[in-house]
Design an enzyme around this catalytic site. Sequence first.
Site, short mmCIF file in Angstrom:
data_model
loop_
_atom_site.label_atom_id
_atom_site.label_comp_id
_atom_site.label_asym_id
_atom_site.label_seq_id
_atom_site.Cartn_x
_atom_site.Cartn_y
_atom_site.Cartn_z
N GLU A 10 0.85 -1.20 0.00
CA GLU A 10 0.00 0.00 0.00
C GLU A 10 0.88 1.25 0.00
OE1 GLU A 10 -2.94 1.84 -0.73
OE2 GLU A 10 -3.87 0.15 0.34
N GLU A 13 -0.20 6.94 1.71
CA GLU A 13 0.30 7.27 3.04
C GLU A 13 -0.77 7.91 3.93
OE1 GLU A 13 4.28 8.27 0.67
OE2 GLU A 13 2.26 9.09 0.46
N SER A 66 8.35 5.62 4.76
CA SER A 66 8.20 7.06 4.48
C SER A 66 9.03 7.95 5.40
CB SER A 66 6.73 7.45 4.43
OG SER A 66 6.06 6.72 3.42
N CYS A 80 3.46 4.86 5.07
CA CYS A 80 2.71 4.07 4.10
C CYS A 80 2.52 2.64 4.64
CB CYS A 80 3.43 4.06 2.76
SG CYS A 80 5.15 3.51 2.86
N SER A 237 12.63 6.31 -1.28
CA SER A 237 12.21 7.41 -0.42
C SER A 237 13.29 8.47 -0.40
CB SER A 237 11.96 6.94 1.02
OG SER A 237 10.80 6.15 1.11
N HIS A 251 8.03 9.63 -2.14
CA HIS A 251 8.01 8.19 -1.86
C HIS A 251 7.41 7.46 -3.05
CE1 HIS A 251 9.21 9.10 2.20
NE2 HIS A 251 8.31 10.08 2.18
#
Length: 347
Positions: A10, A13, A66, A80, A237, A251
């Site tokens: 996923e 964020e 992140s 995230c 990142s 990110h």
Amino acid sequence: MLENGSHFFEGVEKLLEIWFEESSNGDDDLRNISRSDWENVLSNVNCQIISTSKNDIIDAFVLSESSMFVSKRRWILKTCGTTTPLKCLGQLLKLAEANGYNVVADLFYSRKNFTRPEAQITPHQGFTEEVTYLDSIFPNGRSYCLGSMNLECWYLYTFSRSDIKITPQLISDEKNVDSDPDQTIEILMQDLDPETMSIFYKNKFNDANGATVKSGIDTILPTMHIDDFLFDPCGYSMNGINDKGEYMTIHITPENQFSYVSFETNVALSNYRKLINQVINTFKPGKFIVTIFANKCSLAYETMKELEVEYSQGSHWKRTDMQCCNFPSYNLLFAQYSHSEKTGDYL
């Protein structure tokens, strides 16, 4: 992981930002909090510190999921995956109080709708659950949903001391919580160009700097001092900070089935159109969302209205949604774009 065992991450964020009221002691500073204390806070979030960068105004942390930014009286956490940032609030507020900050001036919690909400962990299994959790700490908070609830949307929870009715005996104690100019722009991108995303794989570059330069990330805001990280086997990142204490963060989840890129900065500009175009040209998404917050002291407070104009006319972007909100201390613009077959500038 998905139920059938296929890989999924996923990229969307959860973004949490807190401003504390000025303390009576000018030496109070959230940056006095030790790294070990931050690590304890982040253990409740299920992420770790990878690297740090700092200057005289701001500390930046690249995390396993992140980023985190800490300045004198502002704290930002962006995570995230299946992280749980709201679960660290109690510990964070205790740390802030121990360092001279016992009053929250403004709080913002926001996120786009998840790609796989069923994979999230309590209290993040739905926005209603998140609001209930936040209300238990900030009983005067307010929640919003911008965009189409059955398609793409963006959730926001806000708390502001300026929302609270001040009794006469408290007026003399009320601080000017809007004394610092503040603005934030986020660009949330999906369906990214596969060739561009291939840059952010370890089999393409051994170090993050190679990906940063090849992609052109280093040219987006050239004054930023960059701290970047390339994950194995893929993912990227970066944090950037400048001498003014401004930041940027990017990110990247590059996998083609669920590609996602987020860009965020608080750099003060009178017009964000050029910056948005540069970010979109760098990553080449199929669709994206732009959000801009600006308070009344910000250079962007009035000029953000530029984006209310339908700049996408005649370009290969169609604006599918746009909403504006006026809060006691901030203005907010939300706009969503999808790709069309025309050619021209992005905005």
